[in-house]
Motif scaffolding. Structure first.
Motif, mmCIF file in Angstrom:
data_model
loop_
_atom_site.group_PDB
_atom_site.id
_atom_site.type_symbol
_atom_site.label_atom_id
_atom_site.label_comp_id
_atom_site.label_asym_id
_atom_site.label_seq_id
_atom_site.Cartn_x
_atom_site.Cartn_y
_atom_site.Cartn_z
ATOM 1 N N ARG A 279 0.829 -1.200 0.000
ATOM 2 C CA ARG A 279 0.000 0.000 0.000
ATOM 3 C C ARG A 279 0.865 1.252 0.000
ATOM 4 O O ARG A 279 2.062 1.194 0.284
ATOM 5 C CB ARG A 279 -0.935 -0.013 1.219
ATOM 6 N N VAL A 280 0.252 2.381 -0.332
ATOM 7 C CA VAL A 280 0.993 3.632 -0.499
ATOM 8 C C VAL A 280 0.554 4.653 0.545
ATOM 9 O O VAL A 280 -0.640 4.790 0.845
ATOM 10 C CB VAL A 280 0.767 4.210 -1.914
ATOM 11 N N LEU A 281 1.541 5.353 1.110
ATOM 12 C CA LEU A 281 1.284 6.451 2.033
ATOM 13 C C LEU A 281 1.957 7.700 1.482
ATOM 14 O O LEU A 281 3.161 7.703 1.206
ATOM 15 C CB LEU A 281 1.836 6.120 3.422
ATOM 16 N N VAL A 282 1.176 8.750 1.292
ATOM 17 C CA VAL A 282 1.723 10.044 0.869
ATOM 18 C C VAL A 282 1.600 11.012 2.033
ATOM 19 O O VAL A 282 0.493 11.267 2.523
ATOM 20 C CB VAL A 282 0.983 10.598 -0.370
ATOM 21 N N HIS A 283 2.726 11.538 2.483
ATOM 22 C CA HIS A 283 2.723 12.546 3.538
ATOM 23 C C HIS A 283 2.597 13.929 2.895
ATOM 24 O O HIS A 283 3.288 14.240 1.921
ATOM 25 C CB HIS A 283 4.008 12.472 4.357
ATOM 26 N N HIS A 284 1.715 14.756 3.472
ATOM 27 C CA HIS A 284 1.471 16.082 2.918
ATOM 28 C C HIS A 284 1.093 17.017 4.069
ATOM 29 O O HIS A 284 -0.082 17.286 4.316
ATOM 30 C CB HIS A 284 0.342 16.006 1.868
ATOM 31 N N TYR A 285 2.115 17.513 4.767
ATOM 32 C CA TYR A 285 1.851 18.345 5.938
ATOM 33 C C TYR A 285 3.050 19.259 6.208
ATOM 34 O O TYR A 285 4.100 19.129 5.587
ATOM 35 C CB TYR A 285 1.544 17.475 7.159
#
Length: 310
Positions: A279-285
């Motif tokens: 699975r994929v996790l995109v951090h955007h913070y």
């Protein structure tokens, strides 16, 4: 896929994904109206955000979108309003400044001293956040109030982490820190232009933004301060500083006190990683005081990171 976080970054990212034809669910701990984004004075301008090498392009892409949305201010909450950045100089800004239409040194009579004049997007977040949410829903997405305590436990092939200050504990990422901002909303005594006099290294600044619901006065930038309770002495100082510029503010009736915690970081974290099971996790913070300013540019880049896995 699931976007975790329902502030301006989360909702704009969800919309960017949904408009690519992807099925998006937004999980937010609280409704948009109670997020940090709802407290924002929301003038388009890069403030307390890094890295400068990327911020300019993100901000300019967002500026173009807001320029289009300003054609429908009652619907989107976006208006183009003129004003002055007191003490600012073009030579002190990054290359992005040369690409801001109409940005110029203030003329005599516009401000006593060096300053920049501009006509920029000023966003009423009480209208804009519900508009974003409605756009996500219209594009086939969903918005649910759900608290996430473990990103790896989210049951989705793609997870996009737009949790702002919450990423400090959720990731965990101790590089995310609060910068407390306090505002005072007063009845507008007839002011139609905005003004900022901001020292990025100082804890106190002076600015006012004419919004449809009142005149927003600011402000503060208290690093590592967590209190969401308005401080009466700080509020008095905010009003006094603004009234020193526009005396009519001194007698304006106070409508509200607001406090928000800007999610600052040494640099915005915008990257794709892997979760167990492919699975994929995109951090955007980590957008600091400029989440609204860079929202569309960052959201589209985040969507690009997701697309190959979607």
């Amino acid at each position: 896929m699931v976007v975790v976080g329902g502030g301006v970054i989360g909702l704009t990212t969800a919309l960017a994904l949904a408009e690519r034809g992807l099925r998006v669910r937004v999980w937010t701990r609280e409704p948009a109206e109670r997020t940090t984004s709802a407290v924002a004075g929301a003038l388009w301008w890069p403030y307390r955000i890094e890295p400068e090498s990327l911020v300019g392009d993100w901000a300019l892409e967002s500026l173009a979108v807001y320029g289009e949305l300003a054609a429908r201010p009652e619907e989107t909450g976006v208006r183009m309003v003129q004003g002055v950045h007191g003490g600012a100089r073009l030579e002190d800004l990054g290359p992005w400044a040369a690409r801001v239409p109409g940005l110029r040194p203030a003329r005599a009579g516009e401000y006593p001293g060096p300053a920049l004049w501009a006509r920029l997007p000023l966003i009423d977040m009480s209208t804009h956040l519900p508009w974003l949410r409605a756009r996500v829903l219209a594009a086939g997405g969903t918005v649910e109030e759900r608290t996430v305590t473990d990103l790896a436990a989210v049951d989705a092939a793609v997870v996009v982490n737009c949790t702002g200050l919450g990423a400090r504990d959720l990731v965990p990422d101790p590089a995310v820190r609060p910068v407390r901002g306090q505002l005072v909303v007063v009845e507008n005594p007839g002011i139609t232009t905005w003004l900022t006099v901001v020292d990025h290294a100082a804890a106190a600044s002076t600015y006012f933004f004419p919004q449809p619901f009142g005149l927003v006065l600011g402000g503060t930038a208290e690093e590592d301060a967590w209190s969401l309770t308005p401080d009466a002495a700080v509020a008095e100082g905010i009003v006094a500083r603004c009234a020193a510029v526009r005396p009519e503010i001194a007698g304006a009736r106070v409508l509200a006190h607001r406090v928000g915690l800007r999610p600052t970081r040494c640099a915005v974290r915008l990257e794709r990683t892997e979760l167990p099971g492919g699975r994929v996790l995109v951090h955007h913070y980590g957008h600091g005081g400029a989440g609204v300013t860079v929202a569309w540019g960052c959201a589209r880049q985040a969507a690009g990171l997701v697309a190959p896995a979607a």
